[in-house]
Design an enzyme around this catalytic site. Sequence first.
Site, PDB file in Angstrom:
ATOM      1  N   HIS A  58      -2.238   6.096   4.438  1.00 36.33           N
ATOM      2  CA  HIS A  58      -1.877   6.411   4.695  1.00 36.33           C
ATOM      3  C   HIS A  58      -0.320   7.622   4.125  1.00 36.33           C
ATOM      4  CE1 HIS A  58      -1.028   2.781   6.008  1.00 36.33           C
ATOM      5  NE2 HIS A  58      -0.663   1.836   5.214  1.00 36.33           N
ATOM      6  N   CYS A  65       1.228  -1.395  -0.263  1.00 39.98           N
ATOM      7  CA  CYS A  65      -0.117  -0.114  -0.089  1.00 39.98           C
ATOM      8  C   CYS A  65       0.756   1.295  -0.053  1.00 39.98           C
ATOM      9  CB  CYS A  65      -1.260  -0.301   1.169  1.00 39.98           C
ATOM     10  SG  CYS A  65      -0.229  -0.859   2.792  1.00 39.98           S
TER      11      CYS A  65
END
Length: 357
Positions: free
Chosen positions: A245, A150
Amino acid sequence: MRRTLKAAILGATGLVGIEYVRMLADHPYIKPTYLAGKGSVGKPYGEIVRWQTVGNVPKEVANQEVKPTDPKLMDDVDIIFSPLPQGAAGPVEEQFAKLGFNVISNSPDHRFDMDVPMIIPEVNPHTVTLIDEQRKRRDWKGFIVTTPLCTAQGAAIPLTPIYQNFKMSGVMITTMQSLSGAGYPGIASLDIVDNALPLGDGYDAKTVKEITRILSEVKRNVQEPGVNEITLDATTHRIATIHGHYEVAYVTFKEDTDVRKVMESMESFKGEPQDLKLPTAPEKPIIVTTQDARPQVFFDRWAGNPPGMSVVVGRLKQVNPRTIRFVSLIHNTVRGAAGGGVLTAELLVEKGYIDKR
């Protein structure tokens, strides 16, 4: 009208597994018909799952019985989504591929196998052809395709239009990654509360290696892992947010480069999923914001349509004539995991790699 494809989700009760369930529950042609889990076999999915995402357990799957990870019981399954943990995933995925199953994996176990595609559908869709080589080399009818880390996706997606249009020489990335990236139950509270936790040199190196491989495939038709024209470095951290994130990138160039042109390249960036109008493709893979205090994890992690499928980029700055800075935010369990897996499946269907077994 496209026929319905049946999907199995391995690890269906985990943080990425539940996002697969949520996203596939109302998918136009991929349906979650087999939910596999460990320690909850035989129980209704809705009763045993810790539903740690938006909304509620979809009624379409709430009464489905959780089943074992057993290929003998999956005869009618067309696609297997595998968000199993590192180490456990590799042998299981190989077993399924040998038996003719089509496996889309979020695990790192096969990401650097030379004949296994590691796909971001907008960035390197042409690498799906490695499936042909994989089938021939391994003498199996199924396949394994992986999605990247990710964190790597949060950098690689906004870097792609820059790499396509400008002469990059280096990228320095600093990440602040949410707790869900560590799975459930995750990190002990006393380690993360009132703290920012460095993920260490191993995770830094893994991030760099994956971004390098992805970008090396943007301009080439042949996969050349580790070969690139730019110098990359990453420093990674875990912080106490749940999802999303956050990444800060400093990009250097071989010649003077205008940050406004870089911004325009990101705003106009689209790929094959958008051209093909795939169901899970966001209209804009990259949403650029000019607001001074954005992106923010709380407000922007669900950006795009479907929600969570766009990477939000902001705080673009001309540091000097040959350096720009930007900040990106990616929903790690959606775009960075389950959503990326579903979009990859749609691309493989469109390319003819997934059909009735």
